[in-house]
Scaffold this active site. Structure first.
Site, short mmCIF file in Angstrom:
data_model
loop_
_atom_site.label_atom_id
_atom_site.label_comp_id
_atom_site.label_asym_id
_atom_site.label_seq_id
_atom_site.Cartn_x
_atom_site.Cartn_y
_atom_site.Cartn_z
N HIS A 110 26.20 -21.39 0.47
CA HIS A 110 25.05 -20.77 1.14
C HIS A 110 25.03 -19.28 0.81
CE1 HIS A 110 23.65 -18.41 4.76
NE2 HIS A 110 22.56 -19.13 4.50
N SER A 111 23.84 -18.74 0.53
CA SER A 111 23.64 -17.31 0.28
C SER A 111 24.50 -16.87 -0.91
CB SER A 111 23.95 -16.53 1.56
OG SER A 111 23.44 -15.22 1.49
N LEU A 112 25.34 -15.86 -0.74
CA LEU A 112 26.21 -15.43 -1.82
C LEU A 112 27.04 -16.59 -2.36
CD1 LEU A 112 27.78 -13.35 -3.56
CD2 LEU A 112 29.17 -12.86 -1.54
N PHE A 123 22.05 -22.98 -1.16
CA PHE A 123 21.14 -22.88 -0.03
C PHE A 123 20.85 -21.41 0.30
CE2 PHE A 123 23.36 -26.90 0.30
CZ PHE A 123 22.34 -27.80 0.59
N SER A 148 19.93 -18.78 -1.37
CA SER A 148 20.67 -17.82 -2.18
C SER A 148 19.76 -16.81 -2.86
CB SER A 148 21.48 -18.56 -3.26
OG SER A 148 22.46 -19.38 -2.66
#
Length: 399
Positions: free
Chosen positions: A244-246, A265, A267
């Site tokens: 998720h993200s980073l 997700f 990102s």
């Protein structure tokens, strides 16, 4: 039964010519054979630990489909490798349950089993094995999950934590990977950038920046070592990367490097980082002209971070010290219309994985006509050269 089914599928996969093959269920249980430690030198070491023989190991079912990925024949020639098309089982990103389970696995990269932010997986999951949690100075954290037949290994990578022992390094990696030039948002940031590659007159020394990414982007370097170790541990297994993200962006970059399926997700756009890292880029699609990366991005349009719109002086990201200016993604993107369908306002408050799991992926909603999951498409209208803050002069690269 599942092992026989998977073996049979791999034996005939080259004969499959239908537009979309049937999903194959995969029963996944937690890894409990190895403990992983990351040293400050970004070396991965695995040690056998006692099996939890007296602990029932729950499992859950994901769906997989035959997938073609392009994998470097060797990474010895990292800049210009030769590519092999490989047919394997990848996650069925058109299945809503599979996506929600992969999102929960991604969310679990932020926690240890038993903590309040650990997500149950189908059968009240409460067991898992961590990566990188022993030494908070490393920063790279996650979990590895393994199918009961050893045919599928899932590496879940933690994203940014705003407050905690990894927060400083999380922010450093965010700003180095997703800013136009060393996180230089305006002149007030002149003394707090993550690298010294600004050349003046809104130009960025690209050679300098590429070196900074290779030398200083610790998470990507740690990830290279970790995935290499996983391939040695499970040479015959399908390896999937999620985050998720980073964490999702790192999963994408590593998946593209090694030719492993990745699902990310919410990102930030990582296509520019891939160029600056000089990653081995898979062959281009004859249709779109974009690299055939084995990556699926999943996000919704009320989250400004994956859209590259949390930018500019006074934005929540800049106010928090983050320069998340990029928006172009590798692979394909599944975009949920939470603004149009649910009336959400664009806000960073919709970015956390909890919001995505509970209020988007697991919502009983038809997002497109006849589809519980929006169609995955390439971002063909995204140009990495013009994705900087539109309120500022566009940064250009200098040799």
């Amino acid at each position: 039964m599942i092992s026989v089914l998977v073996f049979t599928l791999f034996s005939v996969i080259h004969l499959i010519v239908s537009a979309r093959s049937h999903s194959v269920p995969i029963s996944v249980a937690p890894v409990h054979y190895y403990n992983h430690h990351l040293s400050a030198q970004a070396q991965a070491h695995f040690h056998p630990i006692p099996s939890l023989s007296d602990t029932p190991l729950p499992s859950w079912t994901l769906k997989a489909v035959p997938t073609t990925v392009y994998r470097p024949i060797t990474l010895d020639n990292f800049q210009d490798p030769l590519w092999n098309p490989i047919e394997l089982l990848g996650p069925d990103v058109e299945d809503s349950h599979t996506l929600s389970q992969l999102a929960r696995i991604s969310g679990n990269a932020y926690a240890l089993p038993g903590q309040k932010n650990w997500y149950d997986i189908d059968d009240a999951w409460n067991v898992g094995f961590p990566i990188g949690w022993e030494d908070p100075t490393v920063g790279f954290r996650g979990h590895v999950f393994l199918s009961s037949d050893n045919n599928t290994a899932i590496l879940s990578i933690k994203g940014t934590t705003l407050q905690g022992p990894t927060s400083k390094k999380d922010k450093f990696n965010d700003n180095l990977l997703f800013s136009c030039c060393c996180a230089r948002v305006d002149f007030s940031w002149a003394f707090s950038t993550v690298c010294d590659c600004f050349s003046g007159h809104w130009t960025c020394d690209n050679t300098c920046l590429s070196k900074a990414l290779i030398e200083d982007s610790l998470f990507y370097s740690v990830g290279l070592n970790l995935v290499s170790n996983l391939t040695l541990m499970y040479p015959d297994a399908n390896i999937w990367l999620v985050g998720h993200s980073l964490g999702g962006a790192l999963a994408s970059l590593l998946g593209t490097t090694f030719g492993f399926p990745a699902v990310a997700f919410e990102s930030p756009g990582e296509r520019l980082a891939a160029q600056r890292l000089h990653l081995p880029i898979p062959p281009l699609s004859n249709v779109s002209g974009l690299p055939i990366a084995p990556v699926t991005h999943v996000y919704h349009n009320a989250d400004p971070i994956p859209q590259g719109t949390c930018t500019g002086f006074g934005s929540p990201c800049a106010s928090g010290g983050y320069a998340l200016e990029t928006r172009c993604h590798l692979g394909k993107s599944i975009i949920y219309d939470t603004v149009g369908k649910l009336g959400w306002h664009v806000s960073v408050k919709t970015h956390p994985i909890k919001e995505v799991i509970l209020h988007v992926l697991e919502r009983d909603q038809e997002w497109e006509e006849g589809r519980e999951v929006p169609l995955a498409v390439e971002e063909v209208d995204c140009t990495v050269r013009t994705q900087c803050d539109p309120n500022l002069p566009a940064l250009t690269d200098s040799a």
